[in-house]
Design a protein around this motif. Structure first.
Motif, PDB file in Angstrom:
ATOM      1  N   SER A 366      -8.141  -6.902  -1.161  1.00  0.00           N
ATOM      2  CA  SER A 366      -6.665  -6.258  -0.680  1.00  0.00           C
ATOM      3  C   SER A 366      -6.538  -5.172  -1.431  1.00  0.00           C
ATOM      4  CB  SER A 366      -5.689  -7.361  -0.719  1.00  0.00           C
ATOM      5  OG  SER A 366      -5.822  -8.576   0.139  1.00  0.00           O
ATOM      6  N   PHE A 367      -6.732  -5.336  -2.806  1.00  0.00           N
ATOM      7  CA  PHE A 367      -6.454  -4.177  -3.601  1.00  0.00           C
ATOM      8  C   PHE A 367      -7.234  -3.019  -3.440  1.00  0.00           C
ATOM      9  CE2 PHE A 367      -3.924  -7.098  -6.486  1.00  0.00           C
ATOM     10  CZ  PHE A 367      -2.873  -6.261  -6.757  1.00  0.00           C
ATOM     11  N   ASP A 368      -8.717  -3.243  -2.986  1.00  0.00           N
ATOM     12  CA  ASP A 368      -9.629  -2.282  -2.653  1.00  0.00           C
ATOM     13  C   ASP A 368      -8.947  -1.558  -1.569  1.00  0.00           C
ATOM     14  OD1 ASP A 368     -11.245  -2.964  -4.661  1.00  0.00           O
ATOM     15  OD2 ASP A 368     -12.752  -4.022  -3.671  1.00  0.00           O
ATOM     16  N   LEU A 369      -8.489  -2.177  -0.630  1.00  0.00           N
ATOM     17  CA  LEU A 369      -7.956  -1.821   0.644  1.00  0.00           C
ATOM     18  C   LEU A 369      -6.762  -0.924   0.377  1.00  0.00           C
ATOM     19  CD1 LEU A 369      -8.412  -1.641   3.851  1.00  0.00           C
ATOM     20  CD2 LEU A 369      -6.693  -3.728   3.939  1.00  0.00           C
ATOM     21  N   PRO A 373      -7.379   4.922  -0.294  1.00  0.00           N
ATOM     22  CA  PRO A 373      -7.153   6.268   0.077  1.00  0.00           C
ATOM     23  C   PRO A 373      -7.023   7.047  -1.347  1.00  0.00           C
ATOM     24  CG  PRO A 373      -5.463   4.773   1.045  1.00  0.00           C
ATOM     25  CD  PRO A 373      -6.417   4.061   0.386  1.00  0.00           C
ATOM     26  N   LEU A 374      -6.935   6.495  -2.581  1.00  0.00           N
ATOM     27  CA  LEU A 374      -6.850   7.091  -3.719  1.00  0.00           C
ATOM     28  C   LEU A 374      -8.176   7.092  -4.418  1.00  0.00           C
ATOM     29  CD1 LEU A 374      -3.378   6.171  -5.314  1.00  0.00           C
ATOM     30  CD2 LEU A 374      -4.165   8.543  -4.732  1.00  0.00           C
TER      31      LEU A 374
END
Length: 553
Positions: A366-369, A373-374
């Motif tokens: 979830s954090f990777d997703l 964008p950054l």
């Protein structure tokens, strides 16, 4: 004359109940025929009260409870009570408004007030923030015996013993000049490893120097980051320890003062610890137990990684709170080895605690997703590694909030020193249990724990330490071996040695500079860490006052 010493574990600010304890002990002492009861320093309010001393109602309450106590103790006994009193001349003298005092009470009256003369301002002590120093020699006479009164630091200024003089006056010498027959010291002396041996060496030096027996009464219990080990004791004219209270618990013991030869005798004596590991372990247990209870927690939670640090903290928590009150959470990631999960499960089984497994792969995804964008087109690095720790820290805090658990952080002193820990991740918690225990000593304590059978799974003791935040990671990829690291840290942090002196001890200059740079850069993390139970004379706690923003020399 029978003299009783009571080793108390006060709750800071719980003045009425602290007074009730003193009252109850006085009643017991009278039944044993005691004429005098001695309590620890600031026994009425607990030590250290810190900025509670700025509240007038706090001081007023102590005055009221002291009056009540004087009226309610049995008339057959005199009691020395540690308290705080107002300095009525403070304004015109330009001094602090309070005294750290001892009250002599008996038969409904406060007969005399004595003031602490030496006010420590080093390490965890900030007494000149609140108190004026007393300037009178403190003694009284009971049944023809002249008894000198000292309060904690008043004992610690013997120039011959230390090779230097820290204060202009020596209260002990002043009492000797007054011809006292017995010296008593009311203390609240925080624990550090091996301190009782030092205390008794100092006491023996004073006794043999002046041929006057001494009774030393110390507070016991954990108050925030400080642990008070007790070990109250009495020494006769020969310098023999003839009485010693139990460590780490309340105690009430009796000594006899022969009024003919003015010497002490007793058969109440508890031995010192044979092993440093046992002494440290029991201190940590007391620290966790009292921190939890005095803060209103009955249960604790911690993350179990399968590593040695969390294994030790879990074992301490079980000893402090009971196995039914400790909850371990295993939070494996894709980088967690199978043996780490097995080791953590074996620890859970050995300790008999409750546990839960919460894999964090979903959270990582979830954090990777969210961050893609950054973070896209960048390499996997520290940010991604730390996210794993922060996911675990968030899960532990959520469970702690939901069920009212105290979250114990599991980082050791070596990691906190060099910043090998994650802010808002594994540093989360209400108490840093082993934050003043170097990694090498963590191993030593765990080996000692296993002396009579396996508590810490053997594989935890023999595998290379790893944070397991990336494939095949080992602590030594980022840090020197812990025996080398801990020696450099001991010399730099505890002994204040220069780079040159550390190099002369045999360490590599480039490595020394790297370690010192890591220590200095990690200050901002330590400022945001939970309270650290103090084990040494240089803990990352109340007595550590380093700036965050400064230029390294």
């Amino acid at each position: 004359m029978k003299i009783s010493i009571v080793q108390l574990n006060p709750i800071i600010g719980d003045i009425a109940n602290n007074a009730q304890k003193i009252r109850e002990k006085a009643e017991l002492a009278v039944k044993k025929g005691a004429k005098l009861l001695i309590t620890p320093e600031l026994s009425l309010c607990g030590y250290p009260p810190r900025d509670l001393l700025l509240q007038q109602s706090f001081i007023d309450d102590m005055g009221y409870q002291l009056q009540q106590l004087a009226q309610e103790i049995p008339p057959e006994i005199h009691v020395l009570v540690g308290t705080v009193t107002f300095n009525t001349l403070a304004h015109e003298q330009g001094k602090k408004p309070l005294y750290n005092s001892v009250a002599l009470i008996n038969n409904g009256k406060i007969h005399q007030i004595y003031h602490k003369r030496l006010l420590p301002t080093y390490d965890v002590f900030e007494e000149d923030r609140y108190f004026s120093a007393g300037n009178e020699v403190n003694f009284f006479t009971l049944d023809g015996v002249k008894i000198g009164i000292t309060i904690c630091e008043d004992l610690w200024n013997d120039e011959q013993f230390w090779g230097k003089k820290s204060y202009a006056v020596n209260p002990i010498q002043d009492l000797v000049n007054e011809g006292v027959d017995l010296i008593v010291n009311l203390s609240a002396s925080p624990y550090i490893v091996g301190k009782q041996k030092l205390r008794e060496e100092l006491l023996k030096h004073i006794v043999t120097k002046y041929q006057i027996p001494i009774i030393y009464v110390n507070q016991v219990g954990g108050n925030d980051d400080l642990i008070f080990d007790g070990f109250s004791c009495g020494l006769n004219k020969k310098g023999d320890v003839i009485a010693r209270c139990f460590p780490y618990e309340e105690d009430l013991i009796y000594l006899n003062l022969d009024q003919n030869n003015r010497d002490l005798s007793s058969n109440y004596i508890h031995n010192l610890f044979d092993r440093e590991e046992e002494e440290m372990y029991q201190a940590l247990v007391l620290g966790v137990k009292d921190y939890a209870q005095k803060c209103g927690f009955s249960k604790a939670i911690l993350g179990l990684s399968g590593g040695i640090d969390s294994a030790l903290v879990a074992t301490i928590a079980v000893s402090a709170l009971g196995k039914d009150n400790v909850f371990g959470v295993l939070m494996p990631s894709p980088y967690s080895s199978d043996h780490s999960i097995i080791d953590a499960e074996n620890l859970v089984k050995n300790l008999g605690i409750k546990s839960e497994i919460i894999p964090i792969q979903e959270g990582m995804n979830s954090f990777d997703l969210m961050l893609n964008p950054l973070f896209k087109n960048t390499e996997f690095g520290i940010a991604e590694e730390n996210l794993q720790s922060r996911i675990r820290g968030t899960l532990l805090m959520a469970i702690a909030n939901k069920f009212g658990y105290l979250l114990l952080s599991t980082g050791n002193k070596s990691e906190m020193a060099v910043g090998y820990c994650t802010l808002y991740g594994d540093m989360n918690g209400g108490l840093a249990v082993i934050g003043d225990v170097p990694k090498t000593k963590v191993f030593n304590i765990c080996k000692w724990l296993n002396k009579n059978g396996e508590i810490i799974p053997n594989n935890i003791l023999i595998k290379p330490p790893s944070a397991e935040l990336k494939p095949n990671q080992k602590d030594e990829d980022s840090l020197p071996p812990y025996d080398i690291l801990d020696d450099i840290l001991e010399r730099y942090i505890n002994q204040h040695q220069s780079v040159d002196n550390i190099e002369k001890s045999g360490h590599n200059l480039k490595l020394i500079k790297k370690v010192i740079k890591l220590v200095d850069r990690a200050e901002f993390k330590r400022k945001q860490a939970p309270p650290v139970l103090k084990m040494t004379d240089r803990a990352f706690g109340t007595g550590w006052k380093m700036p965050i923003a400064y230029k390294n020399r």
